[in-house]
Design a protein around this motif. Structure first.
Motif, PDB file in Angstrom:
ATOM      1  N   ARG A  78       1.760   6.918  -1.378  1.00  0.00           N
ATOM      2  CA  ARG A  78       2.155   6.545  -0.114  1.00  0.00           C
ATOM      3  C   ARG A  78       1.491   6.960   1.197  1.00  0.00           C
ATOM      4  O   ARG A  78       1.069   5.861   2.046  1.00  0.00           O
ATOM      5  CB  ARG A  78       3.415   6.803   0.401  1.00  0.00           C
ATOM      6  CG  ARG A  78       3.976   8.347   0.153  1.00  0.00           C
ATOM      7  CD  ARG A  78       5.330   8.611   0.684  1.00  0.00           C
ATOM      8  NE  ARG A  78       5.442   9.978   0.819  1.00  0.00           N
ATOM      9  CZ  ARG A  78       6.206  10.719  -0.311  1.00  0.00           C
ATOM     10  NH1 ARG A  78       6.614  10.051  -1.042  1.00  0.00           N
ATOM     11  NH2 ARG A  78       6.049  12.031   0.111  1.00  0.00           N
ATOM     12  N   TRP A  81      -1.724   4.607   0.832  1.00  0.00           N
ATOM     13  CA  TRP A  81      -1.516   3.237   0.946  1.00  0.00           C
ATOM     14  C   TRP A  81      -1.425   3.049   2.584  1.00  0.00           C
ATOM     15  O   TRP A  81      -1.932   2.222   3.068  1.00  0.00           O
ATOM     16  CB  TRP A  81      -0.137   2.877   0.371  1.00  0.00           C
ATOM     17  CG  TRP A  81       0.408   1.588   0.763  1.00  0.00           C
ATOM     18  CD1 TRP A  81       1.408   0.979   1.447  1.00  0.00           C
ATOM     19  CD2 TRP A  81      -0.340   0.426   0.089  1.00  0.00           C
ATOM     20  NE1 TRP A  81       1.485  -0.252   1.526  1.00  0.00           N
ATOM     21  CE2 TRP A  81       0.391  -0.854   0.750  1.00  0.00           C
ATOM     22  CE3 TRP A  81      -1.092   0.133  -0.717  1.00  0.00           C
ATOM     23  CZ2 TRP A  81       0.273  -2.131   0.207  1.00  0.00           C
ATOM     24  CZ3 TRP A  81      -1.557  -1.178  -1.215  1.00  0.00           C
ATOM     25  CH2 TRP A  81      -0.848  -2.235  -0.754  1.00  0.00           C
ATOM     26  N   ARG A  82      -1.071   4.081   3.298  1.00  0.00           N
ATOM     27  CA  ARG A  82      -0.858   4.060   4.808  1.00  0.00           C
ATOM     28  C   ARG A  82      -2.189   3.992   5.389  1.00  0.00           C
ATOM     29  O   ARG A  82      -2.660   3.367   6.315  1.00  0.00           O
ATOM     30  CB  ARG A  82       0.026   5.163   5.359  1.00  0.00           C
ATOM     31  CG  ARG A  82       0.001   5.128   6.561  1.00  0.00           C
ATOM     32  CD  ARG A  82       1.011   6.260   7.541  1.00  0.00           C
ATOM     33  NE  ARG A  82       1.532   6.257   8.675  1.00  0.00           N
ATOM     34  CZ  ARG A  82       1.935   7.024   9.529  1.00  0.00           C
ATOM     35  NH1 ARG A  82       1.792   8.320   8.828  1.00  0.00           N
ATOM     36  NH2 ARG A  82       2.435   6.780  10.533  1.00  0.00           N
ATOM     37  N   ARG A  86      -3.330  -0.230   2.163  1.00  0.00           N
ATOM     38  CA  ARG A  86      -2.714  -1.621   2.599  1.00  0.00           C
ATOM     39  C   ARG A  86      -3.721  -2.599   3.332  1.00  0.00           C
ATOM     40  O   ARG A  86      -3.330  -3.570   3.417  1.00  0.00           O
ATOM     41  CB  ARG A  86      -1.623  -1.356   3.629  1.00  0.00           C
ATOM     42  CG  ARG A  86      -1.805  -0.674   4.859  1.00  0.00           C
ATOM     43  CD  ARG A  86      -0.664  -0.153   5.386  1.00  0.00           C
ATOM     44  NE  ARG A  86      -0.734   0.225   6.923  1.00  0.00           N
ATOM     45  CZ  ARG A  86       0.066   0.758   7.660  1.00  0.00           C
ATOM     46  NH1 ARG A  86       1.378   1.142   7.094  1.00  0.00           N
ATOM     47  NH2 ARG A  86      -0.312   1.397   8.635  1.00  0.00           N
TER      48      ARG A  86
ATOM     49  N   GLY B 156       1.787  -5.472   1.970  1.00  0.00           N
ATOM     50  CA  GLY B 156       0.467  -5.304   2.542  1.00  0.00           C
ATOM     51  C   GLY B 156       0.471  -4.585   3.817  1.00  0.00           C
ATOM     52  O   GLY B 156       1.185  -3.526   4.228  1.00  0.00           O
ATOM     53  N   LYS B 157      -0.495  -5.117   4.564  1.00  0.00           N
ATOM     54  CA  LYS B 157      -0.712  -4.557   5.867  1.00  0.00           C
ATOM     55  C   LYS B 157       0.449  -4.932   6.948  1.00  0.00           C
ATOM     56  O   LYS B 157       0.492  -6.244   7.131  1.00  0.00           O
ATOM     57  CB  LYS B 157      -1.948  -4.991   6.540  1.00  0.00           C
ATOM     58  CG  LYS B 157      -2.546  -4.312   7.822  1.00  0.00           C
ATOM     59  CD  LYS B 157      -3.866  -4.974   8.062  1.00  0.00           C
ATOM     60  CE  LYS B 157      -4.400  -4.183   9.136  1.00  0.00           C
ATOM     61  NZ  LYS B 157      -5.610  -4.701   9.896  1.00  0.00           N
ATOM     62  N   PRO B 158       1.003  -4.092   7.656  1.00  0.00           N
ATOM     63  CA  PRO B 158       2.142  -4.421   8.548  1.00  0.00           C
ATOM     64  C   PRO B 158       1.570  -5.384   9.901  1.00  0.00           C
ATOM     65  O   PRO B 158       0.384  -5.137  10.222  1.00  0.00           O
ATOM     66  CB  PRO B 158       2.384  -3.293   9.347  1.00  0.00           C
ATOM     67  CG  PRO B 158       1.828  -2.000   8.317  1.00  0.00           C
ATOM     68  CD  PRO B 158       0.790  -2.597   7.914  1.00  0.00           C
ATOM     69  N   ASP B 180       6.132   1.445   9.578  1.00  0.00           N
ATOM     70  CA  ASP B 180       5.380   2.718   9.778  1.00  0.00           C
ATOM     71  C   ASP B 180       6.032   3.890  10.277  1.00  0.00           C
ATOM     72  O   ASP B 180       5.264   4.414  11.198  1.00  0.00           O
ATOM     73  CB  ASP B 180       4.084   2.254  10.662  1.00  0.00           C
ATOM     74  CG  ASP B 180       2.669   3.019  10.162  1.00  0.00           C
ATOM     75  OD1 ASP B 180       2.581   3.335   9.188  1.00  0.00           O
ATOM     76  OD2 ASP B 180       1.669   2.711  10.898  1.00  0.00           O
ATOM     77  N   PHE B 182       7.345   7.524   9.695  1.00  0.00           N
ATOM     78  CA  PHE B 182       7.191   8.924   8.655  1.00  0.00           C
ATOM     79  C   PHE B 182       7.904  10.209   9.157  1.00  0.00           C
ATOM     80  O   PHE B 182       7.834  10.362  10.542  1.00  0.00           O
ATOM     81  CB  PHE B 182       5.593   9.186   8.706  1.00  0.00           C
ATOM     82  CG  PHE B 182       5.091   8.249   7.543  1.00  0.00           C
ATOM     83  CD1 PHE B 182       4.904   8.570   6.261  1.00  0.00           C
ATOM     84  CD2 PHE B 182       4.613   6.825   7.983  1.00  0.00           C
ATOM     85  CE1 PHE B 182       4.275   7.767   5.238  1.00  0.00           C
ATOM     86  CE2 PHE B 182       4.424   5.701   7.121  1.00  0.00           C
ATOM     87  CZ  PHE B 182       3.628   6.541   5.810  1.00  0.00           C
ATOM     88  N   LEU B 261       9.690   7.090   5.768  1.00  0.00           N
ATOM     89  CA  LEU B 261       9.120   7.937   4.720  1.00  0.00           C
ATOM     90  C   LEU B 261       8.704   9.226   4.721  1.00  0.00           C
ATOM     91  O   LEU B 261       8.332   9.788   5.691  1.00  0.00           O
ATOM     92  CB  LEU B 261       7.895   6.955   4.273  1.00  0.00           C
ATOM     93  CG  LEU B 261       8.288   5.241   3.819  1.00  0.00           C
ATOM     94  CD1 LEU B 261       7.019   4.577   3.623  1.00  0.00           C
ATOM     95  CD2 LEU B 261       9.198   5.491   2.477  1.00  0.00           C
ATOM     96  N   PRO B 262       8.777  10.055   3.739  1.00  0.00           N
ATOM     97  CA  PRO B 262       7.951  11.362   3.609  1.00  0.00           C
ATOM     98  C   PRO B 262       6.743  11.321   3.896  1.00  0.00           C
ATOM     99  O   PRO B 262       6.136  10.214   3.550  1.00  0.00           O
ATOM    100  CB  PRO B 262       8.541  11.964   2.284  1.00  0.00           C
ATOM    101  CG  PRO B 262       8.945  11.093   1.473  1.00  0.00           C
ATOM    102  CD  PRO B 262       9.036   9.740   2.275  1.00  0.00           C
TER     103      PRO B 262
END
Lengths: 169, 263
Positions: A78, A81-82, A86, B156-158, B180, B182, B261-262
């Motif tokens: 993750r 990915w970020r 992505r 995929g990409k935001p 997005d 965290f 998300l973590p």
């Protein structure tokens, strides 16, 4: 005595091959589990402020049974990915490849030659299907200071074992 | 005169009662995931109204007013729609790369009037109001309510096209992308009423998983003069974000489900 001699002999050749390079050795631990899948592993370079610089390698299931590719689980890496995943279309030449078996692996990162001199972090993230995830950071200076300590390590506890980054002058 | 006042009071009481009951129960869309990769991607979404987050224990959400919007703004047809005892579900294939929006938008009307000396009351979808409420009724009192329940998922990409406000009703401004988020980071959002900043309105941010802790851990925030607010997300999980505002004399409510998300 014998081994010492061997090292002495092989060292000059190894040093030449590794000139001004970034070398990584890493360990994928053996798991005593009922269902084992090789982990997805991403490695990349960050600046100390954790901004993304460059990908080193991405190991994923390129040809899983019954699917076109294993890209469905790339998002489980993750942070990678970020930071980068992505934005990419897999596969990526010179970066992506198949998953690796448990054990020790080494790789030499030729792309390091394009790095501007400065402080960086080598980041490695591993995620395993029906398993856990782990991320480690190893700081390094590029290029290596001649005669200085140019090798740093981190020790994983779950999905990764020892990770060592060596920068050769 | 006295009678009118009583009637008005009754209608206020009714409105308060309905508002209170609507507040106690929480409407939400809960996605199977919010971040997707690869080339065979489906999201399945639960839709329910409950007391605690995010449990199926009260009533299913009706899906008549569901809209699914693809990253390019086109409207998709959700599949496998089902409404059970406690929840509705639907699935959407995420064929395009980018951010999708799923929204249930309900417009309802409450009315009371006098007929043959008796007070009549009606509440229902705004589309049926003209048919059900006699236009020339005596002492007619009408008020509208709108409700927008949203969730975002990204393959995929935001992307940001589905986040663009329409300028109508109470809408979220997502300065931080809703896919997005965290733990340990701050997210900046805002609200618009008919396209204008909704200053000084209360925003509730509540984490799910209530069954496994005693503390609600709910945040009550206020929008600033520009209608903006900052959410300090300390823990990973699914969150319920809600605000209400007055829009042209009607009560408008907004809900979004956000996944943090973590690291």
């Amino acid at each position: 005595m014998n081994s010492k001699k061997l090292v002495a002999v092989s060292l000059p050749a190894a040093a030449a091959a590794m000139a001004a390079d970034l070398n990584v050795s890493l360990e994928i631990p053996k798991m005593n589990v009922a269902e084992y899948h090789r982990p997805y592993v991403a490695m990349w370079i960050e600046k100390p402020d954790q901004s993304f610089v460059q990908n080193v390698a991405v190991w994923y299931d390129v040809r899983p049974k019954g699917r076109k590719s294993g890209t469905t689980w790339l998002k489980d890496l993750r942070q990678w990915w970020r930071k980068s995943g992505r934005e990419l279309t897999m596969p990526v030449d010179g970066v992506s490849g198949a998953t690796r078996a448990a054990g020790s692996h080494t790789l030499s990162f030729a792309g390091a030659k394009t790095l501007a001199p400065g402080s960086y972090e080598f980041v490695i993230e591993a995620a395993r299907e029906v398993g856990g995830r782990e991320l480690l950071r190893v700081p390094f200076e590029w290029p290596a200071k001649r005669g200085g300590n140019n090798s740093q390590s981190a020790q994983g506890t779950t999905e990764l074992g020892a990770v060592k980054v060596t920068v050769t002058p | 005169m006295m009678f009118a006042k009583t009637n008005f009071l009754k209608s206020v009481t009714l409105a308060v009662a309905l508002a209170t009951s609507a507040h106690a129960h929480r409407a939400w869309l809960l996605p199977s995931a919010t971040v997707f990769s690869g080339d065979d991607k489906w999201v399945t979404i639960d839709a329910a109204i409950s007391n605690d987050l995010f449990y199926f224990e009260h009533v299913p959400m009706r899906l008549e007013n569901l809209t699914a919007i693809a990253p390019d703004g086109s409207v998709l047809k959700p599949q496998f729609l089902n409404t059970g005892k406690y929840r509705s579900t639907f699935d959407v294939e995420l064929e395009k790369s980018g951010t999708y929006k799923f929204a249930v938008v309900n417009q309802s009307v409450m009315a009371s009037w006098e007929e043959n000396g008796e007070t009549k009351r009606w509440r229902g979808p705004a589309a049926n109001a003209d048919k059900e409420i006699p236009a020339n009724a005596a002492k007619l009192q009408k008020s509208g309510m709108s409700q927008r329940i949203e969730v975002f998922v990204t393959a995929g990409k935001p992307t940001r096209k589905v986040l663009e406000p329409t300028g109508k009703g109470l809408e979220l401004v997502a300065e931080t992308h809703p896919n997005d988020l965290f733990a340990g980071e701050k997210a900046k959002f805002g609200f618009l009423v008919d396209g204008k900043p909704a200053a000084n309105i209360t925003v509730t941010v509540a984490p799910g998983g209530k069954r496994y802790r005693d503390n609600l851990k709910e945040l009550q925030l206020k929008t600033d003069a520009d209608g903006m607010f900052t959410v300090p997300f300390t823990e990973a999980g699914m969150y319920w974000l809600n605000a209400t505002a007055n829009v042209g004399g009607s009560r408008a409510s907004y809900v979004a489900t956000l996944e943090v998300l973590p690291q």
